[in-house]
Design a protein around this motif. Structure first.
Motif, PDB file in Angstrom:
ATOM      1  N   LEU A 261     -13.821  -6.977  -0.577  1.00  0.00           N
ATOM      2  CA  LEU A 261     -12.985  -8.184  -0.094  1.00  0.00           C
ATOM      3  C   LEU A 261     -14.308  -8.574   1.596  1.00  0.00           C
ATOM      4  CD1 LEU A 261      -9.225  -7.130   0.689  1.00  0.00           C
ATOM      5  CD2 LEU A 261     -10.447  -8.616  -1.003  1.00  0.00           C
ATOM      6  N   GLY A 262     -15.419  -7.162   1.725  1.00  0.00           N
ATOM      7  CA  GLY A 262     -15.652  -7.246   3.020  1.00  0.00           C
ATOM      8  C   GLY A 262     -14.867  -8.056   4.008  1.00  0.00           C
ATOM      9  N   GLU A 263     -15.026  -9.561   5.086  1.00  0.00           N
ATOM     10  CA  GLU A 263     -14.445  -9.663   6.034  1.00  0.00           C
ATOM     11  C   GLU A 263     -13.401 -10.369   5.888  1.00  0.00           C
ATOM     12  OE1 GLU A 263     -15.592  -8.698   9.020  1.00  0.00           O
ATOM     13  OE2 GLU A 263     -16.848  -7.049   7.779  1.00  0.00           O
ATOM     14  N   ARG A 264     -12.568 -10.558   4.450  1.00  0.00           N
ATOM     15  CA  ARG A 264     -11.606 -11.428   4.408  1.00  0.00           C
ATOM     16  C   ARG A 264     -10.497 -10.516   5.472  1.00  0.00           C
ATOM     17  NH1 ARG A 264     -11.004 -12.420  -2.089  1.00  0.00           N
ATOM     18  NH2 ARG A 264      -9.235 -13.668  -1.119  1.00  0.00           N
ATOM     19  N   LYS A 265     -10.381 -10.664   6.013  1.00  0.00           N
ATOM     20  CA  LYS A 265      -9.132  -9.731   6.385  1.00  0.00           C
ATOM     21  C   LYS A 265      -7.730 -10.024   6.597  1.00  0.00           C
ATOM     22  CE  LYS A 265     -12.708  -6.878   8.187  1.00  0.00           C
ATOM     23  NZ  LYS A 265     -12.568  -5.381   7.486  1.00  0.00           N
ATOM     24  N   ASP A 266      -7.642 -11.953   6.224  1.00  0.00           N
ATOM     25  CA  ASP A 266      -6.830 -12.408   6.141  1.00  0.00           C
ATOM     26  C   ASP A 266      -5.913 -11.772   4.816  1.00  0.00           C
ATOM     27  OD1 ASP A 266      -8.482 -13.847   4.744  1.00  0.00           O
ATOM     28  OD2 ASP A 266      -7.571 -16.162   5.444  1.00  0.00           O
ATOM     29  N   ALA A 267      -6.748 -11.456   3.615  1.00  0.00           N
ATOM     30  CA  ALA A 267      -6.821 -11.369   2.598  1.00  0.00           C
ATOM     31  C   ALA A 267      -5.256 -11.060   2.287  1.00  0.00           C
ATOM     32  CB  ALA A 267      -7.919 -10.286   1.358  1.00  0.00           C
ATOM     33  N   ARG A 268      -4.742 -11.184   0.854  1.00  0.00           N
ATOM     34  CA  ARG A 268      -2.862 -11.310   1.626  1.00  0.00           C
ATOM     35  C   ARG A 268      -3.056  -9.794   0.215  1.00  0.00           C
ATOM     36  NH1 ARG A 268       2.664 -13.419  -1.537  1.00  0.00           N
ATOM     37  NH2 ARG A 268       4.225 -11.878  -0.135  1.00  0.00           N
ATOM     38  N   ILE A 269      -2.290  -8.535  -0.097  1.00  0.00           N
ATOM     39  CA  ILE A 269      -2.783  -7.373  -0.628  1.00  0.00           C
ATOM     40  C   ILE A 269      -1.388  -6.413  -0.955  1.00  0.00           C
ATOM     41  CG2 ILE A 269      -3.599  -4.976  -0.132  1.00  0.00           C
ATOM     42  CD1 ILE A 269      -5.705  -6.026   1.185  1.00  0.00           C
ATOM     43  N   LEU A 270      -1.510  -6.727  -1.914  1.00  0.00           N
ATOM     44  CA  LEU A 270      -0.358  -5.563  -1.938  1.00  0.00           C
ATOM     45  C   LEU A 270      -0.586  -3.964  -2.450  1.00  0.00           C
ATOM     46  CD1 LEU A 270       3.077  -5.514  -3.511  1.00  0.00           C
ATOM     47  CD2 LEU A 270       1.892  -5.511  -5.234  1.00  0.00           C
ATOM     48  N   ASP A 271       0.566  -2.848  -1.876  1.00  0.00           N
ATOM     49  CA  ASP A 271       0.045  -1.954  -1.615  1.00  0.00           C
ATOM     50  C   ASP A 271       0.943  -1.862  -3.393  1.00  0.00           C
ATOM     51  OD1 ASP A 271      -0.695   0.835  -1.705  1.00  0.00           O
ATOM     52  OD2 ASP A 271       0.057   1.474   0.809  1.00  0.00           O
ATOM     53  N   ALA A 272       0.777  -1.404  -4.240  1.00  0.00           N
ATOM     54  CA  ALA A 272       1.633  -0.370  -5.310  1.00  0.00           C
ATOM     55  C   ALA A 272       1.478   0.715  -5.364  1.00  0.00           C
ATOM     56  CB  ALA A 272       1.383  -1.568  -6.114  1.00  0.00           C
TER      57      ALA A 272
ATOM     58  N   LEU B 165      -8.820  -0.809   8.547  1.00  0.00           N
ATOM     59  CA  LEU B 165     -10.425  -1.415   8.753  1.00  0.00           C
ATOM     60  C   LEU B 165     -10.006  -3.206   9.050  1.00  0.00           C
ATOM     61  CD1 LEU B 165     -10.573   0.660   5.321  1.00  0.00           C
ATOM     62  CD2 LEU B 165     -11.959   0.377   7.437  1.00  0.00           C
ATOM     63  N   GLY B 166      -8.849  -2.975   9.907  1.00  0.00           N
ATOM     64  CA  GLY B 166      -8.952  -4.290  10.060  1.00  0.00           C
ATOM     65  C   GLY B 166      -7.596  -5.634   9.534  1.00  0.00           C
ATOM     66  N   PHE B 167      -7.126  -5.160   8.281  1.00  0.00           N
ATOM     67  CA  PHE B 167      -6.365  -5.942   7.851  1.00  0.00           C
ATOM     68  C   PHE B 167      -4.643  -5.902   7.821  1.00  0.00           C
ATOM     69  CE2 PHE B 167      -9.823  -4.710   5.702  1.00  0.00           C
ATOM     70  CZ  PHE B 167      -9.860  -6.321   4.472  1.00  0.00           C
ATOM     71  N   SER B 168      -4.252  -7.107   7.642  1.00  0.00           N
ATOM     72  CA  SER B 168      -2.926  -7.287   7.840  1.00  0.00           C
ATOM     73  C   SER B 168      -1.893  -8.378   7.456  1.00  0.00           C
ATOM     74  CB  SER B 168      -2.739  -8.119   9.418  1.00  0.00           C
ATOM     75  OG  SER B 168      -2.874  -9.071   9.884  1.00  0.00           O
ATOM     76  N   ASN B 169      -2.170  -8.050   6.542  1.00  0.00           N
ATOM     77  CA  ASN B 169      -1.667  -8.994   5.558  1.00  0.00           C
ATOM     78  C   ASN B 169      -1.108  -8.902   4.462  1.00  0.00           C
ATOM     79  OD1 ASN B 169      -0.062 -10.967   4.924  1.00  0.00           O
ATOM     80  ND2 ASN B 169      -1.716 -12.919   4.225  1.00  0.00           N
ATOM     81  N   MET B 170      -0.687  -7.420   4.526  1.00  0.00           N
ATOM     82  CA  MET B 170       0.388  -6.238   3.760  1.00  0.00           C
ATOM     83  C   MET B 170       1.212  -6.105   3.665  1.00  0.00           C
ATOM     84  SD  MET B 170      -2.918  -3.273   4.391  1.00  0.00           S
ATOM     85  CE  MET B 170      -1.656  -3.554   6.331  1.00  0.00           C
ATOM     86  N   ASP B 171       1.695  -5.886   1.850  1.00  0.00           N
ATOM     87  CA  ASP B 171       3.862  -6.082   1.579  1.00  0.00           C
ATOM     88  C   ASP B 171       3.412  -4.154   0.837  1.00  0.00           C
ATOM     89  OD1 ASP B 171       4.212  -8.364   2.464  1.00  0.00           O
ATOM     90  OD2 ASP B 171       3.764  -9.096   0.447  1.00  0.00           O
ATOM     91  N   ALA B 172       3.993  -3.838   0.441  1.00  0.00           N
ATOM     92  CA  ALA B 172       4.323  -2.778   0.015  1.00  0.00           C
ATOM     93  C   ALA B 172       5.173  -2.570  -1.004  1.00  0.00           C
ATOM     94  CB  ALA B 172       4.572  -1.309   1.227  1.00  0.00           C
ATOM     95  N   LEU B 173       4.948  -1.975  -2.052  1.00  0.00           N
ATOM     96  CA  LEU B 173       5.778  -2.429  -3.801  1.00  0.00           C
ATOM     97  C   LEU B 173       6.472  -0.249  -4.139  1.00  0.00           C
ATOM     98  CD1 LEU B 173       7.688  -2.935  -6.104  1.00  0.00           C
ATOM     99  CD2 LEU B 173       4.833  -2.668  -7.124  1.00  0.00           C
ATOM    100  N   ASP B 174       7.521   0.447  -3.659  1.00  0.00           N
ATOM    101  CA  ASP B 174       7.486   1.976  -4.391  1.00  0.00           C
ATOM    102  C   ASP B 174       8.965   1.694  -5.024  1.00  0.00           C
ATOM    103  OD1 ASP B 174       5.594   4.795  -4.192  1.00  0.00           O
ATOM    104  OD2 ASP B 174       8.157   4.590  -3.663  1.00  0.00           O
ATOM    105  N   ALA B 175       9.603   2.395  -5.541  1.00  0.00           N
ATOM    106  CA  ALA B 175      11.060   2.677  -6.218  1.00  0.00           C
ATOM    107  C   ALA B 175      11.785   3.293  -4.952  1.00  0.00           C
ATOM    108  CB  ALA B 175      10.827   3.021  -7.778  1.00  0.00           C
ATOM    109  N   ASN B 176      10.686   4.460  -4.363  1.00  0.00           N
ATOM    110  CA  ASN B 176      11.731   4.531  -3.343  1.00  0.00           C
ATOM    111  C   ASN B 176      12.132   4.449  -2.529  1.00  0.00           C
ATOM    112  OD1 ASN B 176      12.261   7.708  -2.099  1.00  0.00           O
ATOM    113  ND2 ASN B 176      12.579   8.392  -3.903  1.00  0.00           N
ATOM    114  N   LYS B 177      13.522   4.643  -1.897  1.00  0.00           N
ATOM    115  CA  LYS B 177      14.319   3.975  -1.232  1.00  0.00           C
ATOM    116  C   LYS B 177      13.879   4.923   0.329  1.00  0.00           C
ATOM    117  CE  LYS B 177      18.225   2.701   1.694  1.00  0.00           C
ATOM    118  NZ  LYS B 177      17.934   3.431   2.916  1.00  0.00           N
ATOM    119  N   GLU B 178      14.416   5.828   0.255  1.00  0.00           N
ATOM    120  CA  GLU B 178      13.203   7.176   0.458  1.00  0.00           C
ATOM    121  C   GLU B 178      12.301   6.746   1.501  1.00  0.00           C
ATOM    122  OE1 GLU B 178      17.659   7.726  -0.189  1.00  0.00           O
ATOM    123  OE2 GLU B 178      15.713   7.956  -1.557  1.00  0.00           O
ATOM    124  N   MET B 179      10.854   6.884   1.334  1.00  0.00           N
ATOM    125  CA  MET B 179       9.682   7.205   0.996  1.00  0.00           C
ATOM    126  C   MET B 179       9.192   5.675   1.538  1.00  0.00           C
ATOM    127  SD  MET B 179       7.976   9.901  -0.190  1.00  0.00           S
ATOM    128  CE  MET B 179       6.742   9.317  -0.599  1.00  0.00           C
TER     129      MET B 179
END
Length: 214
Positions: free
Chosen positions: A60-71, A85-99
């Motif tokens: 991704l290099g300097e594309r700090k605005d890239a939209r990222i999914l943390d699966a 590392l400077g990224f801020s446009n992130m979503d999280a996906l996980d099956a576990n509510k407590e996590m």
């Protein structure tokens, strides 16, 4: 008397042993969530989050605005590394509510999505993300190779998918790489790189796969 590290290894075994079901692993994560970050921060035990984050930065290099999914984001360890590392446009996906509840407290994700990544269609639109990353989630009771097409669906053409897998699991659960190749033959994605992540875990290396969605 067992050491603290022995106790942690027992927890890892409890949630990843061959034959464990998804339901069993999720139940264990629900009880482990409050101690998970502390346990995995044991020096030298698990470097996956930082290694996959650094690999993603490499494409991704300097594309700090890239939209990222943390699966299979768990408690957000990868998100924390990406934020450093400077990224801020992130979503999280996980099956576990407590996590995910733990991940929410870190304030690194824009959205937290509770769902299991498999062959089922997620409540995520096609071509939503510039990148998807996933650390340490392909094993019994976790993600299987039947989730790869769904990963591809939600990443934009030209976007990247970055996965890190324990090298030993590629032997024990040998369907992943053949399925990756099949999807490349179908023209859904193409491999950018396959590299070794040394000392991914204390007892073995990891393999980092980077694919570009077509």
């Amino acid at each position: 008397m067992a050491s603290h590290k022995d106790d942690i290894y027992q927890k890892v075994w409890s949630v990843q042993h061959p034959g464990i079901s998804t339901e069993e692993s999720q139940a264990f994560y629900s009880t482990w969530a409050p101690e998970y970050d502390k346990d995995l921060s044991t020096p030298g035990l698990y470097k996956g989050p930082s290694q996959v984050a650094e690999a993603l930065v490499g494409v991704l290099g300097e594309r700090k605005d890239a939209r990222i999914l943390d699966a299979a984001a768990g408690t957000g360890l990868v998100g924390e590394e990406l934020r450093k590392l400077g990224f801020s446009n992130m979503d999280a996906l996980d099956a576990n509510k407590e996590m995910l509840d733990i991940a929410k407290t870190k304030n690194v994700y824009s959205d937290l999505i509770q769902d299991f990544l498999g062959p089922n269609r997620l409540q995520i639109a096609d071509d939503s993300y510039d990148a998807l990353c996933c650390a340490g989630s392909f094993s019994d009771g976790h993600l299987k190779c039947d989730c790869l097409e769904e990963m591809i669906r939600i990443v934009k053409p030209g976007g990247v998918i970055c996965l890190i897998v324990k090298e030993a699991f590629l032997v024990e659960y040998g369907k992943l790489e053949p399925r990756m190749s099949e999807l490349q033959d179908k023209g859904l994605w193409e491999r950018v790189s396959r590299s070794v992540a040394e000392e991914y875990v204390e007892n073995g290396n990891g393999i980092i796969f980077i694919y570009k969605v077509l």
